[in-house]
Structure formats: C-alpha cells, structure tokens
Scaffold this motif. Sequence first.
Motif, mmCIF file in Angstrom:
data_model
loop_
_atom_site.group_PDB
_atom_site.id
_atom_site.type_symbol
_atom_site.label_atom_id
_atom_site.label_comp_id
_atom_site.label_asym_id
_atom_site.label_seq_id
_atom_site.Cartn_x
_atom_site.Cartn_y
_atom_site.Cartn_z
ATOM 1 N N ALA A 113 -3.637 14.610 -109.651
ATOM 2 C CA ALA A 113 -4.325 13.769 -108.656
ATOM 3 C C ALA A 113 -3.540 12.487 -108.407
ATOM 4 C CB ALA A 113 -5.738 13.444 -109.130
ATOM 5 N N LEU A 114 -3.017 11.891 -109.470
ATOM 6 C CA LEU A 114 -2.200 10.676 -109.312
ATOM 7 C C LEU A 114 -0.924 10.997 -108.546
ATOM 8 C CD1 LEU A 114 -1.526 7.713 -109.763
ATOM 9 C CD2 LEU A 114 -0.654 8.346 -112.041
ATOM 10 N N GLU A 115 -0.290 12.109 -108.861
ATOM 11 C CA GLU A 115 0.942 12.489 -108.158
ATOM 12 C C GLU A 115 0.672 12.663 -106.671
ATOM 13 O OE1 GLU A 115 3.974 14.504 -106.186
ATOM 14 O OE2 GLU A 115 2.009 15.433 -106.515
ATOM 15 N N ARG A 116 -0.439 13.305 -106.324
ATOM 16 C CA ARG A 116 -0.788 13.491 -104.909
ATOM 17 C C ARG A 116 -0.987 12.144 -104.219
ATOM 18 N NH1 ARG A 116 -3.585 17.698 -106.967
ATOM 19 N NH2 ARG A 116 -5.546 16.532 -107.104
ATOM 20 N N LYS A 117 -1.668 11.241 -104.885
ATOM 21 C CA LYS A 117 -1.923 9.912 -104.304
ATOM 22 C C LYS A 117 -0.608 9.174 -104.045
ATOM 23 C CE LYS A 117 -4.885 5.925 -105.280
ATOM 24 N NZ LYS A 117 -5.816 5.348 -106.260
ATOM 25 N N LEU A 118 0.307 9.216 -105.018
ATOM 26 C CA LEU A 118 1.607 8.554 -104.878
ATOM 27 C C LEU A 118 2.442 9.222 -103.788
ATOM 28 C CD1 LEU A 118 2.403 8.149 -108.673
ATOM 29 C CD2 LEU A 118 1.652 6.338 -107.114
ATOM 30 N N SER A 119 2.484 10.546 -103.797
ATOM 31 C CA SER A 119 3.295 11.281 -102.822
ATOM 32 C C SER A 119 2.721 11.168 -101.424
ATOM 33 C CB SER A 119 3.413 12.750 -103.225
ATOM 34 O OG SER A 119 4.210 12.859 -104.381
ATOM 35 N N ASP A 120 1.388 11.179 -101.309
ATOM 36 C CA ASP A 120 0.773 11.045 -99.983
ATOM 37 C C ASP A 120 1.196 9.739 -99.327
ATOM 38 O OD1 ASP A 120 -0.495 13.476 -100.232
ATOM 39 O OD2 ASP A 120 -2.495 12.637 -100.622
#
Length: 165
Positions: A113-120
Amino acid sequence: MSDGPGGEALLFLTDEQLRQGSEAMFFAYRGFTADPDRILATMAYGRAHHRAIHFISRSPGTTVNNLLNILGVTKQSLNRVLRTLVEDGLVESRVGKADRRERHLTLTEAGAALERKLSDAQRARMRAAYRTAGPEAVAGFRKVLEAMMDPDMRRQYHALKEGES
C-alpha cells in the motif's frame, strides 16, 4: 544532424548546453522525489527506504544480495533500512529454501500500500510531464537515460523491464 527547438545540433552540444541539461536533471529529480519525500517524512523514512520498497515490489522474493547489487549501497546501510522496514511490518524477510544463507524479501500488504502511494505520486508527475512533452520526446528521453547508464546498470534495467512481461 537535427536541430531541436532551441537550435541545438544534437551531435554537437556546447558545454553551456550540457550544463543546462545537467541542471535540468537535478531540478527534475528534486521534483520527481518531492512528493514521495513528503509522504516518507511523516513516517521518519527517507529515499533509501523508498528505493528498497520500490525494487522489492518490482521483484517480489528478491534476495538481499540482489537488492544490494541493484541499489549499489553497502550491506550495512541496506541492513539498517531493511531492519526498520521489517520491524514496521512493511517487508517480510524469509530464509531461502535452497540456500538458508539467503534472505528473500517481499512487501507485506502495508508495504504494498505504501509503495502504491509513493509510485502513484511519481506516476502522476511523470504522466503530466510526458503529456506535455509528447511521444517523440518521451522516447528520446528514455534513450538519453539509457545511454547515460553504465553497461551493468543498463543490463539490470533491461532485466527489470523483461520481468514485466
């Protein structure tokens, strides 16, 4: 030889034009990392954490040694980063089945979830820039980036790209 919008001959650039390109890259990198930096700061994490999370996400089950090779950091600095990510429940480290000395890394649900937030955040910035620049500029930009990579880094980059398919 083709002239760009500023009249630069692509195969003969002055030192001043190269300096401007270098400075543009520095400022673009600051912009590219600004959004994730703000998110990470709320968690007392930095860019090293972001890089680890990114590449663990790209290659689930990757080994610590592979991550060391990709990131080009010392074992000691990576261990500090991984220790906090594991302790905070973002990364799982499992002993290798074939070689018990290996540690295989995967993101937990919270890590993903954190990776998605950063990548988004980064994708939104890149998407806007790519739309502004147009498809030919995007292809040219990618060629320039690849040409700037050392051969080993280029191989790693292509290996990651091939892992997508």
